[in-house]
Design a protein around this motif. Structure first.
Motif, PDB file in Angstrom:
ATOM      1  N   VAL A  27      24.879 -24.021 -37.953  1.00 43.35           N
ATOM      2  CA  VAL A  27      25.841 -23.865 -37.362  1.00 43.35           C
ATOM      3  C   VAL A  27      25.862 -23.572 -35.813  1.00 43.35           C
ATOM      4  O   VAL A  27      24.828 -22.709 -35.694  1.00 43.35           O
ATOM      5  CB  VAL A  27      26.908 -22.585 -38.150  1.00 43.35           C
TER       6      VAL A  27
ATOM      7  N   ARG B 283      26.660 -22.236 -32.195  1.00 42.37           N
ATOM      8  CA  ARG B 283      27.346 -21.121 -31.401  1.00 42.37           C
ATOM      9  C   ARG B 283      28.935 -21.375 -31.200  1.00 42.37           C
ATOM     10  O   ARG B 283      29.026 -22.695 -30.806  1.00 42.37           O
ATOM     11  CB  ARG B 283      26.693 -20.489 -30.116  1.00 42.37           C
ATOM     12  N   ASP B 284      29.670 -20.529 -31.375  1.00 44.28           N
ATOM     13  CA  ASP B 284      30.975 -20.815 -30.751  1.00 44.28           C
ATOM     14  C   ASP B 284      31.619 -22.058 -31.676  1.00 44.28           C
ATOM     15  O   ASP B 284      32.704 -22.627 -31.264  1.00 44.28           O
ATOM     16  CB  ASP B 284      31.278 -21.090 -29.435  1.00 44.28           C
ATOM     17  N   GLU B 285      31.292 -22.002 -32.905  1.00 43.99           N
ATOM     18  CA  GLU B 285      31.636 -23.114 -33.890  1.00 43.99           C
ATOM     19  C   GLU B 285      32.077 -22.245 -35.177  1.00 43.99           C
ATOM     20  O   GLU B 285      31.311 -21.571 -35.506  1.00 43.99           O
ATOM     21  CB  GLU B 285      30.503 -24.136 -33.977  1.00 43.99           C
ATOM     22  N   THR B 286      33.082 -22.978 -36.002  1.00 48.47           N
ATOM     23  CA  THR B 286      33.362 -22.234 -37.185  1.00 48.47           C
ATOM     24  C   THR B 286      32.457 -23.129 -38.167  1.00 48.47           C
ATOM     25  O   THR B 286      31.936 -24.065 -37.857  1.00 48.47           O
ATOM     26  CB  THR B 286      34.917 -22.602 -37.441  1.00 48.47           C
ATOM     27  N   VAL B 287      32.444 -22.243 -39.322  1.00 44.34           N
ATOM     28  CA  VAL B 287      31.469 -23.064 -40.312  1.00 44.34           C
ATOM     29  C   VAL B 287      32.103 -24.457 -40.621  1.00 44.34           C
ATOM     30  O   VAL B 287      31.412 -25.464 -40.850  1.00 44.34           O
ATOM     31  CB  VAL B 287      31.433 -22.231 -41.682  1.00 44.34           C
ATOM     32  N   GLU B 288      33.480 -24.573 -40.718  1.00 45.72           N
ATOM     33  CA  GLU B 288      34.059 -25.665 -41.117  1.00 45.72           C
ATOM     34  C   GLU B 288      33.899 -26.821 -40.173  1.00 45.72           C
ATOM     35  O   GLU B 288      33.639 -28.023 -40.518  1.00 45.72           O
ATOM     36  CB  GLU B 288      35.642 -25.420 -41.341  1.00 45.72           C
ATOM     37  N   GLU B 289      33.878 -26.588 -38.811  1.00 42.75           N
ATOM     38  CA  GLU B 289      33.679 -27.366 -37.664  1.00 42.75           C
ATOM     39  C   GLU B 289      32.290 -27.860 -37.790  1.00 42.75           C
ATOM     40  O   GLU B 289      31.794 -28.907 -37.659  1.00 42.75           O
ATOM     41  CB  GLU B 289      33.890 -26.649 -36.336  1.00 42.75           C
ATOM     42  N   ALA B 290      31.244 -27.099 -37.939  1.00 41.65           N
ATOM     43  CA  ALA B 290      29.749 -27.374 -38.418  1.00 41.65           C
ATOM     44  C   ALA B 290      29.641 -28.282 -39.462  1.00 41.65           C
ATOM     45  O   ALA B 290      28.904 -29.244 -39.270  1.00 41.65           O
ATOM     46  CB  ALA B 290      29.017 -26.185 -38.528  1.00 41.65           C
TER      47      ALA B 290
ATOM     48  N   THR C 269      27.711 -19.897 -51.741  1.00 35.58           N
ATOM     49  CA  THR C 269      26.695 -19.388 -50.802  1.00 35.58           C
ATOM     50  C   THR C 269      25.508 -19.038 -51.382  1.00 35.58           C
ATOM     51  O   THR C 269      25.474 -18.664 -52.580  1.00 35.58           O
ATOM     52  CB  THR C 269      27.313 -18.373 -49.804  1.00 35.58           C
TER      53      THR C 269
ATOM     54  N   TYR D  26      30.114 -26.700 -49.218  1.00 34.12           N
ATOM     55  CA  TYR D  26      31.496 -27.187 -49.507  1.00 34.12           C
ATOM     56  C   TYR D  26      31.287 -28.460 -50.308  1.00 34.12           C
ATOM     57  O   TYR D  26      30.777 -29.290 -50.048  1.00 34.12           O
ATOM     58  CB  TYR D  26      32.023 -27.341 -48.126  1.00 34.12           C
TER      59      TYR D  26
END
Length: 179
Positions: A80, A82-89, A110, A129
């Protein structure tokens, strides 16, 4: 080629990254500089893994083209930013590695992991996920990262040749929940 001797990240801190003072207590957690009072806690970094299913509920497994785990199986994923959500990553990593666009994702599990690169081992927290993609017919692997893929229900030949234990555990969780 023999793998380099690995060391925990905290053992690699020989000097304070802020003021350069020699570390007289290498390996301690947290790192604490007696001169400038800088502290570093060596918390785990976050990584994502996608259990991507196609229309026939087959899982996408990918073979790694580089170390760690070169020529072993894994799941699309990565760290992941920086400045990124887990879902965005998750969506970014699946797209970068396979050119598949995630349209739906749900957290499966997890777990802790370790990632050794160039002889230094970092602690990682993996988030896995379940994923559906827009079209599973258009897999295009990033050749710098991956060299092969399969849509399958993984058996021992794949599970026993996983690059990361955490990926195997996530797949086994999915297998147990689907039966």
């Amino acid at each position: 080629m023999a793998s380099p001797i690995s060391q925990p990240l905290e053992d690699a801190f020989h000097y304070c990254p802020r003021c350069g003072t020699a570390n007289t207590n290498t390996g301690s957690i947290p790192f604490h500089c007696a001169k400038c009072d800088f502290a570093f806690y060596f918390g785990p970094v976050a990584a994502v893994g996608g259990l991507v299913l196609n229309e026939q509920d087959r899982l996408l497994v990918v073979r790694r083209a580089r170390d760690p785990g070169k020529n072993q199986w894994g799941l699309p994923g990565g760290f992941v930013d920086r400045d990124e959500t887990v879902e965005e990553a998750l969506a970014r990593e699946v797209l970068e590695e396979t050119q598949l666009k995630v349209c739906k994702s749900e957290l499966l599990m997890t777990g802790p992991n370790q990632y050794t690169h160039h002889g230094v081992t970092a602690q990682v927290i993996d988030l896995f996920y379940m994923c559906r993609v827009e079209s599973s017919n258009s897999v295009q692997l990033a050749p710098s990262e991956l060299c092969e893929y399969q849509w399958c229900i993984p058996g021992p030949e794949i599970l026993n040749n996983m690059a990361f234990e955490s990926n195997r555990i996530a797949i086994e969780r999915w297998l147990s929940e689907r039966s």
